[in-house]
Design an enzyme around this catalytic site. Structure first.
Site, PDB file in Angstrom:
ATOM      1  N   ASP A 108       0.843  -1.200   0.000  1.00  0.00           N
ATOM      2  CA  ASP A 108       0.000   0.000   0.000  1.00  0.00           C
ATOM      3  C   ASP A 108       0.879   1.252   0.000  1.00  0.00           C
ATOM      4  O   ASP A 108       2.038   1.211   0.437  1.00  0.00           O
ATOM      5  CB  ASP A 108      -0.870   0.067   1.260  1.00  0.00           C
ATOM      6  CG  ASP A 108      -1.852  -1.082   1.345  1.00  0.00           C
ATOM      7  OD1 ASP A 108      -2.159  -1.690   0.306  1.00  0.00           O
ATOM      8  OD2 ASP A 108      -2.309  -1.360   2.472  1.00  0.00           O
TER       9      ASP A 108
HETATM   10  N1  URA Z   1      -1.010  -5.761   4.296  1.00  0.00           N
HETATM   11  C1  URA Z   1      -1.510  -4.506   4.208  1.00  0.00           C
HETATM   12  O1  URA Z   1      -2.458  -4.154   4.906  1.00  0.00           O
HETATM   13  N2  URA Z   1      -0.919  -3.668   3.347  1.00  0.00           N
HETATM   14  C2  URA Z   1       0.148  -3.997   2.586  1.00  0.00           C
HETATM   15  O2  URA Z   1       0.642  -3.173   1.820  1.00  0.00           O
HETATM   16  C3  URA Z   1       0.658  -5.302   2.698  1.00  0.00           C
HETATM   17  C4  URA Z   1       0.044  -6.172   3.559  1.00  0.00           C
END
Ligand code: URA
Length: 250
Positions: free
Chosen positions: A106
């Protein structure tokens, strides 16, 4: 030359994984002989037809390249954002070959991403059936109890109506009103760590991926930096997903 499947051709040309190829097509970015093609199973003859992605001709497969990248928080794991937000493109454009990230983190998440143009390896690493372990450090609000951690360990958390696979979970630090959790997941569902922690009542404040498929994020790889994978790291990744040490073709 024989007809080949467009999705396979794009991933073997080192542009993306097979799933990434589907996305490119769905987004209308792939043309064959000038016509937009959005069906991944479309067959074509590479000797005769010209394939373009974003208006650029897709050439012969490049030499295979494998790097680790310490993604900083604040960048999208994509090359182009219609809303103009910062992406990882400027970091990866510095590399001598075109590579793409294996999976996504993310925008607000930092940590280890493997980047490569080995489409076959990327496709397998991202496939849930290979159970590739990913280790995250999550700083969360409040202090999760053993009972709450057991819900994560025993696969009792539902994400969008489907149980999350059992995860390894342990507290590594606890402060006044927050704790740090180490979570090992073998799935890669959208916002999985954040959703799992929210499900046990602990919002994630900060998240970092510290290991991917047993390769740790090196302490000396600063955020924004890349480094080549060693031959033994490449062999390890390929072996984990049932591929021979050296690709026979790509
Ligand atoms: N879990 C999440 O919530 N975000 C990520 O980017 C990777 C794993």
């Amino acid at each position: 030359m024989a007809q080949v499947r467009l999705q396979k051709y794009l991933s073997e040309a080192g542009l993306c994984s097979r799933r990434g190829a589907k996305d490119l097509m769905r987004e209308g970015r792939v043309r064959v002989d000038g016509k937009v093609v959005d069906a991944p199973c479309e067959m074509f003859d590479p000797e005769v037809s010209i394939v373009e992605v974003d208006g650029e001709a897709v050439g012969k497969p490049q030499k295979l390249a494998y790097y680790m990248f310490h993604k900083p928080a604040g960048f999208l794991t994509t090359f182009d954002d219609p809303r103009g937000r910062p992406t990882v493109k400027p970091f990866l454009d510095k590399l001598p070959v075109r590579v793409f990230p294996v999976g996504r983190l993310d925008m607000d998440v930092s940590g280890l991403l493997i980047v490569t143009n080995d489409g076959q390896l990327a496709t397998r690493l991202m496939h849930p059936s290979y159970l590739v372990p990913k280790i995250y450090l999550a700083q969360v609000k409040g202090l999760p109890t053993e009972r709450e951690l057991n819900l994560l360990r025993t696969g009792q958390i539902l994400i969008l109506g489907k149980p999350a696979a059992p995860a390894k979970a342990r507290m590594i630090k606890s402060g006044p009103n927050k704790g740090s959790l180490e979570l090992t997941l073998t799935e890669g569902r959208h916002r999985q760590v954040k959703r799992m922690c929210a499900a046990i009542g602990h919002e994630v404040i900060r998240l970092k991926r510290v290991s991917y498929c047993d390769l740790p994020l090196p302490a000396n790889l600063a955020a924004g930096m890349t480094r080549k994978l060693t031959a033994s790291e490449i062999r390890h990744l390929r072996a984990q997903v049932g591929l021979e040490a050296t690709p026979t073709k790509n």
